[in-house]
Design an enzyme around this catalytic site. Structure first.
Site, PDB file in Angstrom:
ATOM      1  CD  GLU A 177     -70.097  59.849 -54.638  1.00 30.20           C
ATOM      2  OE1 GLU A 177     -70.217  58.599 -54.734  1.00 30.20           O
ATOM      3  OE2 GLU A 177     -69.195  60.483 -55.188  1.00 30.20           O
ATOM      4  CG  ASP A 178     -70.356  54.630 -54.047  1.00 28.18           C
ATOM      5  OD1 ASP A 178     -69.899  55.799 -53.998  1.00 28.18           O
ATOM      6  OD2 ASP A 178     -69.809  53.730 -54.713  1.00 28.18           O
ATOM      7  CG  ASP A 192     -61.544  56.660 -49.643  1.00 33.94           C
ATOM      8  OD1 ASP A 192     -61.461  56.298 -48.473  1.00 33.94           O
ATOM      9  OD2 ASP A 192     -60.661  56.390 -50.489  1.00 33.94           O
ATOM     10  N   GLY A 251     -71.694  53.112 -58.480  1.00 36.99           N
ATOM     11  CA  GLY A 251     -71.822  52.622 -57.099  1.00 36.99           C
ATOM     12  C   GLY A 251     -73.093  53.007 -56.379  1.00 36.99           C
ATOM     13  CG  PHE A 255     -61.597  48.345 -50.829  1.00 33.98           C
ATOM     14  CD1 PHE A 255     -61.310  49.567 -51.426  1.00 33.98           C
ATOM     15  CD2 PHE A 255     -62.337  47.404 -51.556  1.00 33.98           C
ATOM     16  CE1 PHE A 255     -61.742  49.856 -52.720  1.00 33.98           C
ATOM     17  CE2 PHE A 255     -62.772  47.683 -52.849  1.00 33.98           C
ATOM     18  CZ  PHE A 255     -62.474  48.911 -53.428  1.00 33.98           C
ATOM     19  CB  VAL A 256     -66.772  48.260 -47.662  1.00 34.56           C
ATOM     20  CG1 VAL A 256     -66.256  48.276 -46.225  1.00 34.56           C
ATOM     21  CG2 VAL A 256     -67.055  49.686 -48.139  1.00 34.56           C
ATOM     22  CE  LYS A 263     -63.433  53.272 -47.208  1.00 39.14           C
ATOM     23  NZ  LYS A 263     -62.416  52.847 -48.196  1.00 39.14           N
TER      24      LYS A 263
END
Ligand code: 5GP
Length: 181
Positions: free
Chosen positions: A99-100, A103, A44, A152-153, A131
């Site tokens: 990191e992308d 969460d 990612g 969720f993206v 998030k």
């Protein structure tokens, strides 16, 4: 679902470009006299790290790790398997994990513990997205691109079933296609 039917644009290409440039300036300032190695988390973070790298004005190296989290595609379990380890040692070096998205934070928590055990001189995190509502472990994120709500993206490196990584913006995946919890 084709590219055209992807949901609402959350972060435009222009906003991504501007924020990545700002992060690059900040990181360049903080790492002026350091021995920077950026560790990208596959897959990612690939798009983000490629842009971030080109916005840096200090010497740096890059390396990659690939991890897989057990559990459903949406919920990470905190049990992480290393699929690809770093190519080079990081002992005594200044590591910046790229990191992308953070969460629950469980994947990153594992990664930080794993990398800390290799005695780097310092270790920090740069995440494009976070998030905060979903966080289950408290992790210090030194550089954050954008805080986003609990949706969720996809896009700009982030996938759904390995697709949509190539979008140059971040979009919300429509509710009816969101991975099950
Ligand atoms: P964590 O361990 O922090 O719960 O999970 C982090 C990983 O879950 C991310 O690296 C990413 O692979 C995946 N993930 C979490 N939220 C999203 C999201 O909104 N979209 C996508 N595409 N992946 C996500």
């Amino acid at each position: 679902m084709d590219q055209a039917s992807i949901g609402e644009v959350l972060i435009s290409s222009d906003d991504l470009e501007r924020r990545v440039r700002e992060l690059g300036t900040e990181i360049s300032r903080d790492y002026r006299d350091k021995d920077l190695v950026m560790v990208g988390v596959l897959r990612g973070a690939v798009v983000f790290i490629a842009d971030l790298l080109r916005s840096l004005e200090v010497p740096c190296e890059i390396d990659f790790m690939a991890v897989s989290s057990y559990g459903s595609s949406r919920d990470s379990s905190g049990v992480v398997r290393i699929l690809k380890d770093l190519d080079d040692p990081i002992t005594g070096r200044d590591v910046l994990i790229v990191e992308d998205i953070v969460d629950s934070g469980l994947t990153l928590n594992y990664l930080m513990r794993n990398l800390r055990a290799r005695d780097p001189s310092s270790i920090e995190v740069c995440s494009l997205l976070t998030k905060p509502e979903r966080r289950r472990v408290d992790i210090p994120i030194r550089y954050t691109g954008f805080e986003i709500p609990n949706t969720f993206v996809v896009g700009y490196g982030l996938d759904f079933a390995q697709r949509y990584r190539n979008l140059d913006y971040v979009a919300v995946l429509p509710e009816d296609t969101v991975p099950t919890l």
